[in-house]
Design a protein around this motif. Structure first.
Motif, PDB file in Angstrom:
ATOM      1  N   LEU A  74     -88.464 -27.556  87.849  1.00 18.66           N
ATOM      2  CA  LEU A  74     -88.388 -28.875  88.482  1.00 18.66           C
ATOM      3  C   LEU A  74     -86.995 -29.493  88.372  1.00 18.66           C
ATOM      4  O   LEU A  74     -86.349 -29.389  87.327  1.00 18.66           O
ATOM      5  CB  LEU A  74     -89.437 -29.791  87.842  1.00 18.66           C
ATOM      6  CG  LEU A  74     -89.849 -30.984  88.697  1.00 18.66           C
ATOM      7  CD1 LEU A  74     -90.618 -30.549  89.948  1.00 18.66           C
ATOM      8  CD2 LEU A  74     -90.701 -31.965  87.891  1.00 18.66           C
ATOM      9  N   TYR A 104     -86.370 -26.371 102.795  1.00 14.96           N
ATOM     10  CA  TYR A 104     -86.529 -27.692 103.426  1.00 14.96           C
ATOM     11  C   TYR A 104     -85.149 -28.382 103.399  1.00 14.96           C
ATOM     12  O   TYR A 104     -84.395 -28.214 102.439  1.00 14.96           O
ATOM     13  CB  TYR A 104     -87.578 -28.478 102.628  1.00 14.96           C
ATOM     14  CG  TYR A 104     -87.884 -29.842 103.195  1.00 14.96           C
ATOM     15  CD1 TYR A 104     -88.631 -29.960 104.359  1.00 14.96           C
ATOM     16  CD2 TYR A 104     -87.412 -30.994 102.578  1.00 14.96           C
ATOM     17  CE1 TYR A 104     -88.896 -31.209 104.896  1.00 14.96           C
ATOM     18  CE2 TYR A 104     -87.672 -32.238 103.108  1.00 14.96           C
ATOM     19  CZ  TYR A 104     -88.415 -32.343 104.262  1.00 14.96           C
ATOM     20  OH  TYR A 104     -88.672 -33.574 104.796  1.00 14.96           O
ATOM     21  N   CYS A 131     -94.359 -31.408  92.564  1.00 18.67           N
ATOM     22  CA  CYS A 131     -94.679 -31.849  93.908  1.00 18.67           C
ATOM     23  C   CYS A 131     -96.006 -31.166  94.301  1.00 18.67           C
ATOM     24  O   CYS A 131     -96.224 -30.002  93.946  1.00 18.67           O
ATOM     25  CB  CYS A 131     -93.535 -31.378  94.811  1.00 18.67           C
ATOM     26  SG  CYS A 131     -93.491 -32.109  96.428  1.00 18.67           S
ATOM     27  N   ASP A 149     -91.861 -21.091  90.681  1.00 16.05           N
ATOM     28  CA  ASP A 149     -91.671 -22.043  91.790  1.00 16.05           C
ATOM     29  C   ASP A 149     -90.211 -22.493  91.732  1.00 16.05           C
ATOM     30  O   ASP A 149     -89.826 -23.337  90.918  1.00 16.05           O
ATOM     31  CB  ASP A 149     -92.624 -23.241  91.649  1.00 16.05           C
ATOM     32  CG  ASP A 149     -92.504 -24.213  92.829  1.00 16.05           C
ATOM     33  OD1 ASP A 149     -91.443 -24.219  93.489  1.00 16.05           O
ATOM     34  OD2 ASP A 149     -93.453 -24.987  93.070  1.00 16.05           O
ATOM     35  N   ASP A 197     -87.799 -26.288 108.573  1.00 19.94           N
ATOM     36  CA  ASP A 197     -88.487 -25.655 107.445  1.00 19.94           C
ATOM     37  C   ASP A 197     -88.087 -24.199 107.273  1.00 19.94           C
ATOM     38  O   ASP A 197     -87.685 -23.530 108.227  1.00 19.94           O
ATOM     39  CB  ASP A 197     -90.000 -25.753 107.651  1.00 19.94           C
ATOM     40  CG  ASP A 197     -90.528 -27.106 107.215  1.00 19.94           C
ATOM     41  OD1 ASP A 197     -90.372 -27.437 106.024  1.00 19.94           O
ATOM     42  OD2 ASP A 197     -91.072 -27.838 108.062  1.00 19.94           O
ATOM     43  N   GLY A 198     -88.223 -23.725 106.055  1.00 26.01           N
ATOM     44  CA  GLY A 198     -87.975 -22.316 105.755  1.00 26.01           C
ATOM     45  C   GLY A 198     -88.296 -22.046 104.299  1.00 26.01           C
ATOM     46  O   GLY A 198     -88.419 -22.980 103.497  1.00 26.01           O
ATOM     47  N   ALA A 222     -88.568 -23.810  94.313  1.00 28.47           N
ATOM     48  CA  ALA A 222     -88.294 -24.643  95.492  1.00 28.47           C
ATOM     49  C   ALA A 222     -87.096 -25.564  95.254  1.00 28.47           C
ATOM     50  O   ALA A 222     -86.314 -25.826  96.157  1.00 28.47           O
ATOM     51  CB  ALA A 222     -89.531 -25.465  95.850  1.00 28.47           C
ATOM     52  N   GLY A 262     -91.519 -23.223 101.798  1.00 27.67           N
ATOM     53  CA  GLY A 262     -91.673 -22.990 100.367  1.00 27.67           C
ATOM     54  C   GLY A 262     -93.141 -22.894  99.979  1.00 27.67           C
ATOM     55  O   GLY A 262     -93.514 -22.111  99.092  1.00 27.67           O
ATOM     56  N   THR A 263     -93.979 -23.677 100.637  1.00 25.57           N
ATOM     57  CA  THR A 263     -95.424 -23.617 100.355  1.00 25.57           C
ATOM     58  C   THR A 263     -95.955 -22.231 100.698  1.00 25.57           C
ATOM     59  O   THR A 263     -96.712 -21.630  99.931  1.00 25.57           O
ATOM     60  CB  THR A 263     -96.173 -24.691 101.180  1.00 25.57           C
ATOM     61  OG1 THR A 263     -95.542 -25.944 100.971  1.00 25.57           O
ATOM     62  CG2 THR A 263     -97.628 -24.782 100.778  1.00 25.57           C
TER      63      THR A 263
HETATM   64  C1  LIG Z   1     -91.658 -27.970  93.446  1.00 23.60           C
HETATM   65  C2  LIG Z   1     -91.936 -27.673  94.888  1.00 23.60           C
HETATM   66  N1  LIG Z   1     -92.741 -26.644  95.202  1.00 23.60           N
HETATM   67  C3  LIG Z   1     -92.986 -26.323  96.485  1.00 23.60           C
HETATM   68  C4  LIG Z   1     -92.426 -27.034  97.530  1.00 23.60           C
HETATM   69  C5  LIG Z   1     -92.818 -26.678  98.923  1.00 23.60           C
HETATM   70  O1  LIG Z   1     -91.760 -26.384  99.770  1.00 23.60           O
HETATM   71  P1  LIG Z   1     -91.862 -26.678 101.354  1.00 23.60           P
HETATM   72  O2  LIG Z   1     -91.766 -28.148 101.555  1.00 23.60           O
HETATM   73  O3  LIG Z   1     -90.701 -25.920 101.920  1.00 23.60           O
HETATM   74  O4  LIG Z   1     -93.161 -26.112 101.824  1.00 23.60           O
HETATM   75  C6  LIG Z   1     -91.565 -28.104  97.240  1.00 23.60           C
HETATM   76  C7  LIG Z   1     -90.877 -28.871  98.302  1.00 23.60           C
HETATM   77  O5  LIG Z   1     -91.366 -29.693  98.965  1.00 23.60           O
HETATM   78  C8  LIG Z   1     -91.331 -28.441  95.882  1.00 23.60           C
HETATM   79  O6  LIG Z   1     -90.516 -29.473  95.573  1.00 23.60           O
END
Ligand SMILES: Cc1ncc(COP(=O)(O)O)c(C=O)c1O
Length: 328
Positions: free
Chosen positions: A96, A146, A49, A120, A156-157, A122, A23-24
């Protein structure tokens, strides 16, 4: 992986999906593909996060952190509007806990300022805004797979959804050494592929996502009914269908509540106890938008996450409700 990309694009209601390693990376590569680089600013929230801010920093840009709306705990569009400067290159709201930010207001802000909106998502697989899934409202939606997420892989993905064909093509280059054709790079790129095995797991899980979201929403409804006015619990908001990645309530006596629940065998957590602008590793690298972050500060003191996942059994849900009724 290509099969999963097609299936995920269909479920998000977008023309394209580009799968990546996390996700990052989905956020980072979306920002890069949108042209964000050193010296630029990206407006986002501190109540999130840390990877949201980390992805912006990874582009060499500065996260400009704005406050959230207390009712939904997501980006306050008026605060975002005040934070926009000549350097702003994108607006990055976070959906969120599985609840979309106010996309109607943020889309019109982005349009008025000529800025890309990058969601975002995620935590928001399965969330809906105004009849359309999260991830299809701006230039791009960035998802994490995740394992604990609404749609989780076994490692991860991540993925980016978009309707823009040239943006998708650029993302495909950036995730794979800048290749335009085999072994020939058009620009400098990276390595951020979604593993084929993870894609296969995700293909299977994606079919179950609607029933998992239904279960999450049913459990949340039982909690809300059972807790009554003992705990303040944000739910669906205007035009928004919550996907309940997390069930986050607020309590002015959080510490005592958590201890009492723990004594009754109910585990709780805090997402997130330290906002980005107070994190030692990130505070010096971020800028706080005009008006400060009073709501964010207060939420960090009051929020508490209660157990919520599709496999929670009816007896366990009853136990949580009874414990909260006894303690809150
Ligand atoms: C709000 C938010 N953005 C981004 C991410 C990043 O995702 P990842 O952990 O798959 O890199 C997360 C998760 O950890 C998240 O909760």
């Amino acid at each position: 992986m290509e099969a999963f990309e097609k299936e995920f694009a269909r479920s998000a209601g977008t023309r394209h999906c580009v799968a990546v390693a996390s996700g990052t990376d989905a956020l980072w590569l979306s920002l890069l593909a949108a042209g964000v680089g050193p010296g630029d600013e990206v407006v986002t929230v501190s109540h999130t996060c840390v990877p949201t801010a980390a992805a912006i920093l990874q582009c060499g840009a500065t996260p400009v952190l704005v406050d959230v709306d207390p009712a939904t705990m997501t980006m306050d569009p008026a605060c975002a509007a005040r934070a926009i400067t000549r350097r702003t290159k994108a607006i990055l709201p976070v959906h969120l806990y599985g609840l979309c930010a106010d996309l109607a207001a943020l889309k019109s802000l982005a349009r008025a300022k000529g800025l890309p909106l990058i969601e975002d998502c995620a935590q928001a697989a399965g969330a809906i805004f105004d009849g359309r899934p999260a991830g299809g409202h701006g230039l791009a939606g960035a998802f994490s797979f995740y394992p604990t997420k609404n749609l989780g892989a076994l490692g991860d993905g991540g993925a980016v959804t978009t309707d823009d064909a040239s943006f998708a093509a650029r993302l495909r280059r950036l995730r794979f050494y800048g290749y335009e054709e085999a072994q020939v790079s058009r620009e400098a790129g990276h390595n951020s592929r979604l593993d084929e095995l993870q894609a296969a797991f995700l293909s299977i899980s994606l079919k179950r996502l609607p029933s998992w979201i239904r279960s999450r929403r049913e459990i949340a409804a039982l909690y809300r009914d059972g807790f009554g006015d003992r705990l303040s619990c944000p739910g669906d908001a205007p035009l928004r269908r919550h996907a309940y990645h997390l069930f986050v309530a607020r309590s002015s006596r959080r510490g005592a509540l958590r201890r009492a629940l723990a004594a009754r065998g109910v585990e709780t957590a805090v997402h997130y106890p330290v906002p980005v602008h107070r994190q030692r590793g990130y505070a010096p690298l971020c800028k706080i938008g005009p008006g400060g972050l009073a709501v964010t500060e207060r939420l960090a003191r009051e929020i508490v996450s209660l157990p919520l996942y599709p496999e929670l059994r009816p007896g366990e849900v009853k136990r949580v409700v009874a414990a909260v009724r006894a303690c809150a």
